[in-house]
Design an enzyme around this catalytic site. Structure first.
Site, PDB file in Angstrom:
ATOM      1  N   SER A 141       0.856  -1.193   0.000  1.00 44.18           N
ATOM      2  CA  SER A 141       0.000   0.000   0.000  1.00 44.18           C
ATOM      3  C   SER A 141       0.888   1.238   0.000  1.00 44.18           C
ATOM      4  O   SER A 141       2.054   1.182   0.398  1.00 44.18           O
ATOM      5  CB  SER A 141      -0.883   0.006   1.247  1.00 44.18           C
ATOM      6  N   TYR A 155      -1.454  -0.912  10.663  1.00 43.17           N
ATOM      7  CA  TYR A 155      -1.578  -1.161   9.228  1.00 43.17           C
ATOM      8  C   TYR A 155      -0.414  -0.524   8.466  1.00 43.17           C
ATOM      9  O   TYR A 155       0.208  -1.164   7.607  1.00 43.17           O
ATOM     10  CB  TYR A 155      -2.899  -0.601   8.722  1.00 43.17           C
TER      11      TYR A 155
END
Length: 264
Positions: A141, A155
């Site tokens: 990501s 995350y």
């Protein structure tokens, strides 16, 4: 980008990027193992894969369980006889504050799912990928490269770790003919907000905000990321290893994304 007679494992294939990737590989002639926890969603993805290609091998598994990870690789080899591509896509998102009471439990769960599973699955798959001179694509990501959302440090940390793991393993496996890369999507319209329990109105506000702040004026769909994964995994990407490919509609170029904060 024909993948005829190639064998591919896609984790987190029950929805979103994983599902789109499995379907795209099937369409290009690959024999695919789809992995996820939700049997009903996997059944639907299996039907879509079968409609455009061959019937996939469906494995219901939890990637935080070591025995399940062994089942994924051993089951694929037993069923198809080899492995050419591993797509480590399984991942979860969480809202975390360092001052929260149960923050370490949440952190451990995110790291186990997003990072540790990729490490162990790569360990199990690597000997088979060496035999076929195959490759690995890790789905990371843009949050591995910059902080974009408040109160989501677990995350962010998991994706930064995945990027560095990609480079380390790429260097180790390069002499053996195995390529390892990552894709780093920005915001992709999936069911992640629904899974987090975010109210429908808040979901629409979030996606609208992401569209407005995107330099290209849009949010990506899962098929766009699948296209990138297939390119990297194909012979067209035969000289690419240890690289991270950002596909985010230019979001990473924006100096300030507005301190995005999600509330479940």
């Amino acid at each position: 980008m024909s993948f005829k007679n190639k064998v591919v494992i896609v984790t987190g294939a029950s929805s979103g990027i994983g599902a789109a990737t499995a379907i795209a590989f099937s369409k290009e002639g690959a024999r695919v193992t789809i992995v996820g926890r939700n049997q009903e969603k996997l059944r639907y993805v299996s039907e879509q894969c079968s409609a455009v290609g061959s019937k996939p091998l469906v494995i219901t598994a939890d990637v935080t369980n070591d025995e399940d990870l062994k089942k994924i690789v051993h089951g694929t080899i037993k069923h198809f006889g080899k492995l050419d591509v591993l797509v480590n896509n399984a991942g979860i998102f969480s809202i975390d504050k360092i001052l929260s009471e149960n923050v370490v439990d949440s952190f451990d769960k995110v790291i186990a799912t997003n990072l540790r599973s990729a490490v162990y699955l790569t360990h199990l798959a690597a000997p088979h990928l060496i035999e076929t001179k195959g490759n690995i694509v890790n789905v990371s990501s843009i949050v591995g490269k910059r902080v974009t959302i408040e109160n989501c440090f677990a995350y962010h940390t998991s994706k930064a770790g995945l990027d560095h793991f990609t480079k380390c393993v790429a260097l180790e496996l390069a002499p053996k003919g195995v390529r390892v890369n990552s894709v780093n999507p920005g915001f992709v319209r999936t069911d992640i907000m629904q899974v987090l329990g975010v109210k429908k109105e808040a979901q629409e506000d979030f996606w609208d905000s992401m569209t407005k702040t995107s330099p290209l004026g849009k949010v990506a769909d899962s098929e766009e990321i699948a296209d990138l994964i297939l390119f990297i995994a194909s012979d067209k990407g035969r000289s690419i290893t240890g690289s991270s490919f950002v596909s985010d509609n230019g979001a990473i170029l924006v100096p300030h994304l507005g301190n995005i904060e999600l509330q479940a």
